[in-house]
Motif scaffolding. Structure first.
Motif, PDB file in Angstrom:
ATOM      1  N   GLY A  59      -1.346  -5.594 -18.334  1.00  0.00           N
ATOM      2  CA  GLY A  59      -2.576  -5.320 -17.593  1.00  0.00           C
ATOM      3  C   GLY A  59      -3.026  -3.903 -17.848  1.00  0.00           C
ATOM      4  N   PRO A  60      -4.257  -3.590 -17.465  1.00  0.00           N
ATOM      5  CA  PRO A  60      -4.744  -2.232 -17.704  1.00  0.00           C
ATOM      6  C   PRO A  60      -4.002  -1.200 -16.863  1.00  0.00           C
ATOM      7  CG  PRO A  60      -6.412  -3.585 -16.606  1.00  0.00           C
ATOM      8  CD  PRO A  60      -5.249  -4.462 -16.844  1.00  0.00           C
ATOM      9  N   SER A  61      -4.147   0.070 -17.225  1.00  0.00           N
ATOM     10  CA  SER A  61      -3.475   1.149 -16.498  1.00  0.00           C
ATOM     11  C   SER A  61      -3.941   1.172 -15.041  1.00  0.00           C
ATOM     12  CB  SER A  61      -3.813   2.463 -17.191  1.00  0.00           C
ATOM     13  OG  SER A  61      -3.238   3.505 -16.482  1.00  0.00           O
ATOM     14  N   GLY A  62      -2.984   1.331 -14.123  1.00  0.00           N
ATOM     15  CA  GLY A  62      -3.329   1.413 -12.703  1.00  0.00           C
ATOM     16  C   GLY A  62      -3.521   0.057 -12.039  1.00  0.00           C
ATOM     17  N   ALA A  63      -3.242  -1.044 -12.788  1.00  0.00           N
ATOM     18  CA  ALA A  63      -3.463  -2.378 -12.229  1.00  0.00           C
ATOM     19  C   ALA A  63      -2.419  -2.740 -11.174  1.00  0.00           C
ATOM     20  CB  ALA A  63      -3.437  -3.411 -13.351  1.00  0.00           C
ATOM     21  N   GLY A  64      -1.245  -2.052 -11.218  1.00  0.00           N
ATOM     22  CA  GLY A  64      -0.203  -2.343 -10.233  1.00  0.00           C
ATOM     23  C   GLY A  64       1.070  -2.903 -10.853  1.00  0.00           C
ATOM     24  N   LYS A  65       1.223  -2.771 -12.176  1.00  0.00           N
ATOM     25  CA  LYS A  65       2.403  -3.350 -12.851  1.00  0.00           C
ATOM     26  C   LYS A  65       3.700  -2.698 -12.372  1.00  0.00           C
ATOM     27  CE  LYS A  65       0.893  -2.199 -16.968  1.00  0.00           C
ATOM     28  NZ  LYS A  65      -0.400  -1.553 -16.695  1.00  0.00           N
ATOM     29  N   SER A  66       3.714  -1.342 -12.386  1.00  0.00           N
ATOM     30  CA  SER A  66       4.951  -0.655 -11.978  1.00  0.00           C
ATOM     31  C   SER A  66       5.270  -0.940 -10.515  1.00  0.00           C
ATOM     32  CB  SER A  66       4.829   0.850 -12.181  1.00  0.00           C
ATOM     33  OG  SER A  66       4.655   1.111 -13.547  1.00  0.00           O
ATOM     34  N   THR A  67       4.229  -1.081  -9.706  1.00  0.00           N
ATOM     35  CA  THR A  67       4.452  -1.369  -8.281  1.00  0.00           C
ATOM     36  C   THR A  67       5.112  -2.740  -8.135  1.00  0.00           C
ATOM     37  OG1 THR A  67       2.445  -0.116  -7.849  1.00  0.00           O
ATOM     38  CG2 THR A  67       3.304  -1.424  -6.029  1.00  0.00           C
ATOM     39  N   ILE A  68       4.639  -3.709  -8.892  1.00  0.00           N
ATOM     40  CA  ILE A  68       5.264  -5.045  -8.861  1.00  0.00           C
ATOM     41  C   ILE A  68       6.723  -4.919  -9.288  1.00  0.00           C
ATOM     42  CG2 ILE A  68       5.270  -7.331  -9.979  1.00  0.00           C
ATOM     43  CD1 ILE A  68       2.252  -7.269  -9.996  1.00  0.00           C
TER      44      ILE A  68
ATOM     45  N   ALA B 198       0.850  -1.198   0.000  1.00  0.00           N
ATOM     46  CA  ALA B 198       0.000   0.000   0.000  1.00  0.00           C
ATOM     47  C   ALA B 198       0.885   1.248   0.000  1.00  0.00           C
ATOM     48  CB  ALA B 198      -0.882   0.003   1.239  1.00  0.00           C
ATOM     49  N   TYR B 199       0.553   2.240  -0.835  1.00  0.00           N
ATOM     50  CA  TYR B 199       1.262   3.529  -0.782  1.00  0.00           C
ATOM     51  C   TYR B 199       0.702   4.344   0.381  1.00  0.00           C
ATOM     52  CZ  TYR B 199       3.214   2.629  -5.417  1.00  0.00           C
ATOM     53  OH  TYR B 199       3.911   2.086  -6.461  1.00  0.00           O
ATOM     54  N   ARG B 200      -0.635   4.191   0.585  1.00  0.00           N
ATOM     55  CA  ARG B 200      -1.271   4.877   1.710  1.00  0.00           C
ATOM     56  C   ARG B 200      -1.892   3.816   2.594  1.00  0.00           C
ATOM     57  NH1 ARG B 200      -5.735   7.970   0.014  1.00  0.00           N
ATOM     58  NH2 ARG B 200      -5.683   6.801  -1.928  1.00  0.00           N
TER      59      ARG B 200
ATOM     60  N   ASP C 162      -4.580  -0.957  -0.132  1.00  0.00           N
ATOM     61  CA  ASP C 162      -3.679  -1.890  -0.812  1.00  0.00           C
ATOM     62  C   ASP C 162      -3.819  -1.766  -2.324  1.00  0.00           C
ATOM     63  OD1 ASP C 162      -2.675  -2.795   1.485  1.00  0.00           O
ATOM     64  OD2 ASP C 162      -3.539  -4.816   1.415  1.00  0.00           O
ATOM     65  N   VAL C 163      -2.674  -1.659  -3.032  1.00  0.00           N
ATOM     66  CA  VAL C 163      -2.735  -1.660  -4.497  1.00  0.00           C
ATOM     67  C   VAL C 163      -2.310  -3.030  -5.041  1.00  0.00           C
ATOM     68  CG1 VAL C 163      -2.465   0.828  -4.774  1.00  0.00           C
ATOM     69  CG2 VAL C 163      -0.441  -0.633  -4.749  1.00  0.00           C
ATOM     70  N   LEU C 164      -1.666  -3.850  -4.191  1.00  0.00           N
ATOM     71  CA  LEU C 164      -1.398  -5.254  -4.548  1.00  0.00           C
ATOM     72  C   LEU C 164      -2.129  -6.108  -3.521  1.00  0.00           C
ATOM     73  CD1 LEU C 164       2.409  -5.311  -5.451  1.00  0.00           C
ATOM     74  CD2 LEU C 164       0.459  -4.871  -6.932  1.00  0.00           C
TER      75      LEU C 164
ATOM     76  N   ALA D 152       5.106  -4.478 -19.652  1.00  0.00           N
ATOM     77  CA  ALA D 152       4.805  -4.263 -21.070  1.00  0.00           C
ATOM     78  C   ALA D 152       3.642  -3.325 -21.261  1.00  0.00           C
ATOM     79  CB  ALA D 152       4.521  -5.602 -21.736  1.00  0.00           C
ATOM     80  N   HIS D 153       3.958  -2.156 -21.817  1.00  0.00           N
ATOM     81  CA  HIS D 153       2.886  -1.226 -22.146  1.00  0.00           C
ATOM     82  C   HIS D 153       2.504  -1.382 -23.614  1.00  0.00           C
ATOM     83  CE1 HIS D 153       3.184   0.828 -18.248  1.00  0.00           C
ATOM     84  NE2 HIS D 153       4.421   0.365 -18.319  1.00  0.00           N
ATOM     85  N   ARG D 154       3.408  -2.007 -24.392  1.00  0.00           N
ATOM     86  CA  ARG D 154       3.088  -2.330 -25.785  1.00  0.00           C
ATOM     87  C   ARG D 154       3.106  -3.857 -25.876  1.00  0.00           C
ATOM     88  NH1 ARG D 154       7.608   1.047 -28.637  1.00  0.00           N
ATOM     89  NH2 ARG D 154       8.711   0.249 -26.823  1.00  0.00           N
TER      90      ARG D 154
END
Ligand code: ATP
Length: 584
Positions: free
Chosen positions: A374-383, A349-351, A355-357, A533-535
């Motif tokens: 995955g879609p935007s905001g799904a938590g990819k960058s956090t992973i 969780a950032y806050r 929880d984002v994961l 992967a964004h593309r």
């Protein structure tokens, strides 16, 4: 945005004590020299007292005048010489102490956990490294020595007064209650004022630098007015906090000045009265009055430098505050025995409470290419950040060879896994300096080999001084693609077995991107690669694809398996392919 901590008075005092202990010998030498100079400065008033006594008794002869004038001359000369030596010592000491403080601060800044820096924003740190360092430099170089010297002079002058005539000296005490209570009042109310003033500068530089950095986004979303209002609010806060401390000084300074005048007038009247009644000599009355006039100067300096010391103390608290932040990494750790990265039931969780994961479990096999989609905001960058060991999970674990990534010292962690983003930074220094950051012990040959691996050796060798060409704002300017290549060469040098790629080439223009993808390809060779992967063509080429939806792994398998399953990935793939018919 939360600011970095500010050390409390107790911590600042403890820090100052350690500094004094470390520099005790030069400090004592400097103060002794100032004390000798102060004694010399007391001689003229004493001589004038003697001359007054002789004149009163009509015993003044030309030989006694010559003797006293010689005494005046010699003491003035000695005062000038000793002051010069003492000042020289105090400046040297000031520079040494300031250099030490600056280095300690820099070490603390560099050891700050990345998460803390991100949380506090760059403005606070920027303000501490500029405004606070500058304020502290004035305090340590000038205010502190001047203040100590003024204290020595005041104490010695007071002692001399008492020696000449304790009875006459009593009158000067009339100013003490005024000085004491007004100073106490001032310190009590001004200290938080100065602290507020410093914090307002930090907020202001934070808003300005963040607005400048995000200018394009602000323009795009038409947030200009909102940002301008925020900066105006910051300026208003700075204005009012400065007005407050100004008001404090406006009240306090006149009280202090009046107290001095009162002390002189009272001493003159009292010692004159004593002399008229033959309780003391006329010479003693003259000397004591002259000492009261003389003591005004050091007390005035003690009082006026207090202001600067307050600012310095506030700045020191802000600088020491950075070292209070606990390092989130140990300095020694267990070396992992294999290269398998495992996420087990990870929540993050950032806050707090958001929880984002939501329980991500994933095993990355050594040598594989894993795409996370995955879609935007799904938590990819956090992973990605957790897999690169930048953040620690709130619960669950992320391990390499059964050792938690967040428990590994940074240097060890970077030998195992590194995050590659589109952000790249050129540090002021030579090309060599920029690369050896990754491995300080790397030889020139190793550095050249790493440049060659990313296709950058040719242009680096064509630079005026090759590897030793200075880069950065004041040196040779490299293009964004070249900067990215240097970042990749750094990776080759640190040689981690796993790379987490998050939009590594997304922001570059297509020609540079193609060239860079070749360089990147060379870096990826023989390593485990986790690509956010964004593309989707990245996913198509990967060994396995991990589909993340709402902070959890929804699907995991090869591209063909997932397309055949006709689930989330298959629909993402179809819509992506329909947008780009040439991709099929
Ligand atoms: P994208 O493809 O748009 O980059 P993503 O799948 O990579 O999205 P993340 O960036 O991991 O998603 O973000 C996951 C969630 O966490 C989002 O709801 C996002 O708003 C939130 N989030 C990301 N970074 C922060 C942050 N620093 N502070 C608070 N929330 C954040």
């Amino acid at each position: 945005m939360s600011q970095l901590p500010v050390a409390d008075n107790q911590v600042v005092r403890a820090h100052a004590k350690v500094l004094i202990r470390q520099h005790r010998a030069p400090l004592v030498r400097m103060l002794s020299l100032y004390a000798l100079a102060a004694v010399m400065s007391l001689i003229p008033a004493w001589i004038i007292g003697k001359i007054t006594n002789l004149a009163a008794k009509h015993q003044l002869t030309s030989s006694s005048i010559s003797l006293y004038v010689t005494g005046l001359f010699v003491s003035s000369l000695a005062f000038a010489g000793l002051s010069f030596l003492a000042r020289r010592r105090s400046y040297i000491l000031g520079e040494a102490v300031f250099a030490q403080l600056r280095e300690e601060f820099l070490a603390s800044v560099l050891a700050l956990p990345l998460v803390e820096v991100e949380r506090a924003g760059t403005g606070d740190l920027l303000s501490r490294t500029t405004n606070d360092i500058e304020a502290l430099s004035r305090t340590v170089r000038f205010a502190m020595p001047e203040w100590l010297v003024a204290i020595v002079q005041a104490v010695l002058t007071l002692a001399a007064m008492v020696l000449v005539s304790p009875l006459a000296s009593v009158a000067s005490l009339v100013s003490l209650p005024f000085l004491y209570f007004s100073t106490r009042y001032y310190l009590h109310y001004a200290t938080p004022g100065y602290r507020r003033e410093r914090m307002s500068y930090a907020s202001m530089s934070g808003s300005v630098s963040e607005t400048a950095e995000g200018a394009r986004t602000i323009d795009a979303h038409r947030l200009g007015d909102r940002q301008a209002a925020r900066i105006e609010g910051n300026i208003r806060e700075s204005f009012y906090s400065e007005m407050y401390t100004l008001l404090m000084r406006l009240v306090w300074f006149p009280i202090v000045e009046s107290a001095f005048t009162l002390a002189i007038a009272t001493t003159l009247a009292w010692s004159g009265w004593l002399a008229l009644h033959h309780d003391i000599t006329l010479g003693a009355a003259t000397t004591v009055t002259l000492y009261v006039v003389q003591i005004n100067d050091p007390i005035d300096r003690i009082v006026s430098w207090l202001d600067e010391l307050q600012i310095g103390q506030t700045s020191l608290a802000r600088l020491v505050g950075v070292s209070v932040v606990r390092d989130d990494r140990p300095t020694v750790g267990v070396e992992p025995t294999n290269e398998t990265i495992v996420m087990r039931d990870v929540r993050y969780a950032y806050r707090a409470g958001h929880d984002v994961l939501n329980g991500v479990s994933l095993t990355v096999r050594p040598g594989e290419r894993l795409a996370i989609v995955g879609p935007s905001g799904a938590g990819k960058s956090t992973i990605g950040r957790l897999l690169a060991g930048i953040d620690a999970p709130r619960s669950g674990s992320v391990t390499v060879g059964d050792v938690a990534l967040s428990s590994m010292p940074l240097a060890m962690l970077r030998r195992h896994v590194a995050l590659v983003t589109q952000e790249h930074h050129i540090f002021i220094g030579s090309v060599r300096d920029n690369l050896s950051l990754a491995r300080p012990d790397a030889s020139d040959e190793e550095i050249e080999r790493s440049l060659d691996a990313v296709d950058a050796l040719e242009w680096v060798q064509a630079l005026p001084q090759g590897l030793f060409t200075e880069l950065g704002t004041t040196g040779h300017q490299v293009t964004p693609a070249q900067a990215q290549q240097l970042a990749l060469a750094r990776l080759v040098l640190s040689d981690p077995h796993t790379l987490v790629l998050d939009e590594a080439t997304a922001l570059l223009d297509p020609r540079a991107a193609r060239h860079l993808e070749r360089s990147l390809g060379a870096v990826l060779e023989g390593r485990t690669v986790i690509a956010i992967a964004h593309r989707l063509h990245t996913a198509h080429d990967a060994d396995r694809v991990c589909v993340v939806i709402d902070g959890a792994v929804a699907e995991l398998g090869t591209h063909d398996e997932l397309v055949a399953r006709d689930g989330e990935y298959a629909s993402l793939w179809r819509s992506w392919r329909n947008e780009r018919p040439e991709a099929s």
